[in-house]
Design an enzyme around this catalytic site. Structure first.
Site, PDB file in Angstrom:
ATOM      1  N   GLU A  99       0.795   3.222 -12.916  1.00 29.49           N
ATOM      2  CA  GLU A  99      -0.627   3.128 -12.578  1.00 29.49           C
ATOM      3  C   GLU A  99      -1.436   3.834 -13.649  1.00 29.49           C
ATOM      4  O   GLU A  99      -1.213   5.017 -13.883  1.00 29.49           O
ATOM      5  CB  GLU A  99      -0.907   3.760 -11.219  1.00 29.49           C
ATOM      6  CG  GLU A  99      -0.302   3.004 -10.052  1.00 29.49           C
ATOM      7  CD  GLU A  99      -0.552   3.682  -8.706  1.00 29.49           C
ATOM      8  OE1 GLU A  99      -1.197   4.755  -8.673  1.00 29.49           O
ATOM      9  OE2 GLU A  99      -0.089   3.148  -7.686  1.00 29.49           O
ATOM     10  N   ILE A 118       0.832  -1.195   0.000  1.00 30.89           N
ATOM     11  CA  ILE A 118       0.000   0.000   0.000  1.00 30.89           C
ATOM     12  C   ILE A 118       0.874   1.256   0.000  1.00 30.89           C
ATOM     13  O   ILE A 118       0.404   2.338   0.339  1.00 30.89           O
ATOM     14  CB  ILE A 118      -0.971   0.024   1.203  1.00 30.89           C
ATOM     15  CG1 ILE A 118      -0.204  -0.038   2.526  1.00 30.89           C
ATOM     16  CG2 ILE A 118      -1.976  -1.112   1.108  1.00 30.89           C
ATOM     17  CD1 ILE A 118      -1.078   0.225   3.746  1.00 30.89           C
ATOM     18  N   ARG A 144       4.128   2.383  -2.538  1.00 35.75           N
ATOM     19  CA  ARG A 144       4.307   2.804  -3.923  1.00 35.75           C
ATOM     20  C   ARG A 144       4.695   1.587  -4.745  1.00 35.75           C
ATOM     21  O   ARG A 144       5.395   0.695  -4.261  1.00 35.75           O
ATOM     22  CB  ARG A 144       5.389   3.888  -4.045  1.00 35.75           C
ATOM     23  CG  ARG A 144       4.984   5.265  -3.543  1.00 35.75           C
ATOM     24  CD  ARG A 144       3.940   5.903  -4.445  1.00 35.75           C
ATOM     25  NE  ARG A 144       3.634   7.277  -4.071  1.00 35.75           N
ATOM     26  CZ  ARG A 144       2.640   7.639  -3.272  1.00 35.75           C
ATOM     27  NH1 ARG A 144       1.865   6.711  -2.739  1.00 35.75           N
ATOM     28  NH2 ARG A 144       2.414   8.915  -3.009  1.00 35.75           N
ATOM     29  N   ASP A 182      -2.324  -2.335  -3.817  1.00 34.53           N
ATOM     30  CA  ASP A 182      -3.112  -1.131  -4.064  1.00 34.53           C
ATOM     31  C   ASP A 182      -2.335  -0.146  -4.929  1.00 34.53           C
ATOM     32  O   ASP A 182      -2.879   0.867  -5.362  1.00 34.53           O
ATOM     33  CB  ASP A 182      -3.502  -0.452  -2.745  1.00 34.53           C
ATOM     34  CG  ASP A 182      -4.505   0.669  -2.948  1.00 34.53           C
ATOM     35  OD1 ASP A 182      -5.447   0.483  -3.747  1.00 34.53           O
ATOM     36  OD2 ASP A 182      -4.352   1.741  -2.336  1.00 34.53           O
ATOM     37  N   GLY A 235      -6.248   3.565  -1.455  1.00 34.50           N
ATOM     38  CA  GLY A 235      -5.644   4.318  -0.355  1.00 34.50           C
ATOM     39  C   GLY A 235      -6.615   5.075   0.516  1.00 34.50           C
ATOM     40  O   GLY A 235      -7.280   4.526   1.374  1.00 34.50           O
ATOM     41  N   HIS A 252      -5.215   2.053  -6.512  1.00 36.62           N
ATOM     42  CA  HIS A 252      -4.742   3.050  -5.553  1.00 36.62           C
ATOM     43  C   HIS A 252      -5.919   3.631  -4.758  1.00 36.62           C
ATOM     44  O   HIS A 252      -6.139   4.843  -4.719  1.00 36.62           O
ATOM     45  CB  HIS A 252      -3.956   4.162  -6.258  1.00 36.62           C
ATOM     46  CG  HIS A 252      -2.921   4.798  -5.369  1.00 36.62           C
ATOM     47  ND1 HIS A 252      -1.699   5.240  -5.829  1.00 36.62           N
ATOM     48  CD2 HIS A 252      -2.921   5.074  -4.037  1.00 36.62           C
ATOM     49  CE1 HIS A 252      -1.000   5.757  -4.832  1.00 36.62           C
ATOM     50  NE2 HIS A 252      -1.724   5.658  -3.739  1.00 36.62           N
TER      51      HIS A 252
END
Length: 344
Positions: A289, A258, A260, A284, A310, A308
């Site tokens: 991305e 979670i 990078r 994630d 998050g 992502h």
């Protein structure tokens, strides 16, 4: 929260009194894929005159002189030398998150511009995402969901057996505010907790969550049933988890990222998942991305990938904008920034 908002309002009043108008804030766009959320616009307009990148580019010379702050939403707009040179009165850049790896901090600082992130707003929501991925992977929720909505519902029970979470060992790499909140959640699930961090937490903090410090990351990797990455991306953490580290993990272990995408060597991860070096992964974040649609990670069954997520909750994103406004107004009034980020 009430105290923060009242302080922000006080700073706004000072600015209006001093300049007679609201300060100009540059944003990438409003709405869309990389724009600030429509629901945040009324709050922002109480404090700033909003300018989008499209409006700025249409009248760069005149608008550029008026912009005093930039609010980055999901790394946009891109901050480069050309943009900084065209904003002679820029005072501060506020980021919508904690990670600052998308910014050249030294370049920004060389223009006399302050920088801030939003650590207070993101920690709980990001910790929730980490635990959600851990649970979803352990109980194979994506796989069984697909079975449940399939026409035939044919499956063998042995093929959907998950991993027991209670009593399992979670290894947290990066025990900052997010990592610590993950530990709090893991304790509630009766997990054994190991952690590796540049600096050891206080004994009282370790005891509060039942966490054991591993000075060497290798020791954590060898013992953990779940390894969760919660570090910032720096030159030191780039590809922190590669072939060697994956081979240290248990063949039944799950890697959860979670932080990078570039913290993990994705080619090595593909090989480890294909050959049974580790059991599963839940990501994630990826690099890039999103991943190219033909990327081998997307073809594996023992992986969960989310876009992502998050901090993506309505409350957390609004808190991020509130924290950004607090930092921007502090900078424009010559006050200390609550969440200032300095070049290393």
């Amino acid at each position: 929260m009430a105290t923060k908002i009242s302080a922000t309002k006080h700073l706004k009043i000072n600015l209006i009194m001093e300049r007679g108008e609201l300060p100009w804030l540059l944003v990438n766009e409003i709405g869309g894929i990389r724009g600030i959320l429509h629901s945040h616009v009324p709050f922002l307009k109480k404090h700033f005159h909003l300018i989008t990148m499209k409006e700025f580019l249409e009248n760069r010379k005149d608008v550029g002189k008026k912009v005093q702050a930039i609010y980055l939403w999901w790394h946009k707009p891109v901050i480069d030398k050309e943009l900084l040179q065209s904003l002679p009165n820029l005072k501060v850049i506020a980021n919508s998150g904690v990670g600052m790896d998308h910014l050249d901090l030294n370049l920004v600082a060389s223009f006399g511009v302050k920088m801030a992130n939003a650590p207070r707003a993101v920690s709980s929501a990001t910790a929730d995402t980490g635990m959600a991925l851990l649970l979803a992977s352990a109980r194979r929720l994506v796989e069984v969901h697909n079975i449940s909505i399939s026409p035939s519902m044919d499956y063998c029970e042995a093929d959907i057996l998950g991993v027991k979470v209670a009593g399992a060992t979670l290894g947290i790499i990066g025990m900052g505010s997010i990592g610590y909140k993950i530990a709090l959640r893991a304790k509630a699930f009766e997990m054994n907790i190991l952690y590796h961090n540049r600096t050891r937490r206080k004994v009282q903090e370790e005891q509060a969550v039942g966490a054991t410090y591993c000075k060497k990351m290798d020791s954590l990797l060898q013992q953990a049933d779940f390894v969760m990455l919660v570090v910032s991306l720096t030159p030191q953490t780039h590809k922190l988890i590669g072939k060697r580290e994956l081979e240290l993990m248990k063949p039944t272990a799950t890697l959860i990222n979670i932080s990078r995408g570039a913290v993990v060597d994705q080619e090595a991860l593909v090989a480890a998942l294909q050959t049974g070096v580790i059991g599963a992964a839940a990501l994630d974040v990826t690099s890039p991305e999103p991943l190219p649609r033909d990327h081998p990670l997307l073809k594996l069954k023992n992986i969960i990938i989310t876009p992502h997520l998050g901090i993506k909750t309505d409350k957390a994103t609004y808190m991020i904008t509130e924290e950004a406004v607090e930092n921007i107004l502090a900078a424009l009034n010559g006050l200390p920034l609550p969440s200032e980020v300095l070049p290393s």
